[in-house]
Design a protein around this motif. Structure first.
Motif, PDB file in Angstrom:
ATOM      1  N   GLU A  45      31.131  47.838  24.629  1.00 22.26           N
ATOM      2  CA  GLU A  45      31.466  46.770  23.653  1.00 22.26           C
ATOM      3  C   GLU A  45      30.026  46.917  22.877  1.00 22.26           C
ATOM      4  OE1 GLU A  45      32.815  42.963  25.040  1.00 22.26           O
ATOM      5  OE2 GLU A  45      34.772  43.719  25.556  1.00 22.26           O
ATOM      6  N   LEU A  66      41.073  50.651  17.999  1.00 18.17           N
ATOM      7  CA  LEU A  66      40.626  50.317  16.671  1.00 18.17           C
ATOM      8  C   LEU A  66      41.014  51.256  15.377  1.00 18.17           C
ATOM      9  CD1 LEU A  66      37.119  48.420  17.709  1.00 18.17           C
ATOM     10  CD2 LEU A  66      39.322  47.276  17.250  1.00 18.17           C
ATOM     11  N   GLN A 124      36.936  41.533  26.553  1.00 13.66           N
ATOM     12  CA  GLN A 124      37.884  41.631  27.629  1.00 13.66           C
ATOM     13  C   GLN A 124      38.233  40.325  28.539  1.00 13.66           C
ATOM     14  OE1 GLN A 124      38.229  45.857  29.422  1.00 13.66           O
ATOM     15  NE2 GLN A 124      38.007  44.668  31.160  1.00 13.66           N
ATOM     16  N   ARG A 129      43.572  43.779  17.264  1.00 15.82           N
ATOM     17  CA  ARG A 129      42.266  44.076  17.656  1.00 15.82           C
ATOM     18  C   ARG A 129      41.679  43.441  18.940  1.00 15.82           C
ATOM     19  NH1 ARG A 129      43.135  45.700  12.697  1.00 15.82           N
ATOM     20  NH2 ARG A 129      41.961  47.544  12.111  1.00 15.82           N
ATOM     21  N   ALA A 136      43.704  44.807  21.742  1.00 13.43           N
ATOM     22  CA  ALA A 136      43.505  45.994  21.925  1.00 13.43           C
ATOM     23  C   ALA A 136      41.845  46.231  22.794  1.00 13.43           C
ATOM     24  CB  ALA A 136      43.455  46.893  20.728  1.00 13.43           C
ATOM     25  N   LEU A 137      41.399  45.324  22.567  1.00 10.32           N
ATOM     26  CA  LEU A 137      39.969  45.115  23.314  1.00 10.32           C
ATOM     27  C   LEU A 137      40.115  44.465  24.619  1.00 10.32           C
ATOM     28  CD1 LEU A 137      37.630  44.752  20.162  1.00 10.32           C
ATOM     29  CD2 LEU A 137      38.149  47.123  21.600  1.00 10.32           C
TER      30      LEU A 137
END
Lengths: 326, 326
Positions: free
Chosen positions: A102, A160, B137, B156, B159-160
């Motif tokens: 991250e 992404l 997350q 997004r 997806a994360l």
């Protein structure tokens, strides 16, 4: 009773409860110290230790197993304590993939979206728009190091919309989340050698452990052959990059920018030229620190699982290869 | 010959080639001006215009169709030019989802990872670690506005690894990329009313157009009922938030932080207290500016497709609902 010591300052009450219960169930007496100074002189009967300070090792002559709460173990390895194989070293590789990936996504976007420049402008209460920016979608990234951190990073780049994410490791063994994986010795051919013919890399991420092999991996020669379109991101160890060469390349605009969470020395002295390098984001080695509860919980989970294995006489997980250094 | 004017300063040579060719194929004579001042007085015979400056509208009395290169069209709508329906307005909604959602992911991570505080520390050449941070997350996000920008953002976040992403729009109509979508009038019940019982939101994203309906949507009362765990991100229009109330909530720590790309007035005056609000990232309305070639290419693609439709007499895409204001 057999003794286990836990020496660190970041555990939650729940973490302490979990370790205490597991140790008790496994027949160990466990004691906790927040600081090394408190532990020193009180831990000589240790059979097991969970700690992050390698200078404590010499206080524990009967140690059979040490678990490092961090992933980087250079100092533990260098202590020589684990050379004979009588004591085993495990680390917390696998706990850091989430938080460090991250961090990498954050600094990638900050570099691509010109945040160093915009923050200068904002600092002067300026109002500028339309600086040329880039996107992760459609981008090309190379990640040196395909372990937990590299894999988590690759997965996020692909999620992404990155067009291509390639990895480098010692064996060249393919990992699912990478489009291609190469051996480290192909680095020149793939990254630095073909920039004239191929699309240049948008991002080069370094997430390798600090070992004899990785030292100076991004050398002056390799930096010289990178594209001025490429951002360099380092979250592994500062020694992996020729820092003087990188500084020069940044200030001369020969690379697009950098985000360095690791460097040498750390802490970086207040007058070090890296602080003011062009388009360079410096962070104080925080990409994988203990600020995120998930990370701490994982290291504790690894330790407790290994404690049960140790008690049963099973092989330990996350065991460090002392010769390889990680 | 029928006349088409393109008035903006961000087109690439390829964009200009594409527009020229399409116009020619459609039987239009096209002229390009980089600045409004150059265009003024020379565009009175316009049948079609692609522009971003609503003050040019009154220079074009015979206009039949205007395409706005931006997504926000308040000033075009307010001009009254499109009220009678004789001239049609289209905009570039759909071109900004990529760049604005990447901005949102960037500032979300910056807020979660304490970058405002770390940059203060770094600014003084300090070296601090382990500030408490959070992760996308497992997080919970609410996105007000479920159009192109909201959908790209939701995708997004998921997806994360976000645990839950809920959306709000006028109709409550479900969009695939959201876990749940509610009507705007459920805002109080879902977001502001249940914080005592439910897990608080990590992120509240505002990406709604500036309309009479959206003005003051995040009111003082609603801000007062947000959690001190919640980050507020605004990329739509400054007027959507009661800015004074937000400033107060930030400085009193009643919300966790904010990232404002839009505010009022813009540019923000140098002595405005928002610049120094606690844990607030200010950016100069750049989340969806023309710095990203993808965005410009998309607006040009939309225009060219519509130019062909216009020539054939087909309905135009991306048509603005003048009454709704977007």
């Amino acid at each position: 009773m057999r003794k286990c010591y836990v020496i660190c300052d970041y555990l939650s009450e729940e973490n302490i409860r979990q370790i205490s219960k597991t140790a008790q169930d496994c027949g160990f007496d466990v004691a906790f110290y927040e600081r090394s100074e408190e532990a020193r002189g009180n831990i000589s009967d240790a059979e097991i230790a969970y700690c992050i300070d390698s200078t404590l090792l010499k206080e524990m002559p009967h140690l059979k197993w040490c678990h490092d709460g961090f992933a980087g173990v250079e100092k533990f390895v260098a202590s020589g304590v684990f050379d004979s194989g009588e004591a085993v070293l495990t680390n917390s590789s696998g706990a850091y993939g989430l938080t460090i990936s991250e961090h990498i996504i954050m600094v990638t976007l900050m570099l691509m979206r010109q945040m160093p420049r915009y923050f200068e402008i904002i600092g002067e209460r300026g109002w500028v728009q339309d600086l040329p920016i880039r996107s992760i979608q459609g981008s090309r990234a190379a990640i040196i190091g395909t372990g937990d951190i590299g894999q988590n990073t690759a997965r996020r780049f692909k999620a992404l919309g990155a067009e291509k994410v390639i990895g480098f490791n010692r064996s060249g063994r393919k990992q699912e989340c990478f489009d291609e994986v190469y051996r480290l010795e192909d680095l020149d051919r793939i990254i630095c050698g073909t920039q004239a013919e191929a699309e240049p890399l948008d991002v080069l991420v370094l997430c390798v452990p600090g070992t004899a092999e990785s030292s100076g991996l991004l050398s002056k020669e390799r930096i010289a052959r990178l594209s001025d379109k490429t951002f360099v991101i380092n979250v592994g160890r500062g020694t992996v990059i020729d820092q003087d060469a990188l500084l020069e390349a940044l200030n001369e605009g020969r690379i697009a920018g950098a985000a360095l969470d690791v460097m040498y020395p750390e802490p970086l002295p207040a007058d070090h030229p890296l602080w003011t390098a062009k388009n360079c984001i410096i962070t104080p080695h925080i990409s994988g620190d203990m600020g995120l509860p998930y990370t701490v919980d994982k290291t504790v989970e690894f330790f407790c699982e290994n404690l049960e294995r140790y008690a049963r006489g099973d092989d330990l997980l996350h065991r460090v290869d002392i010769e390889a250094g990680y």
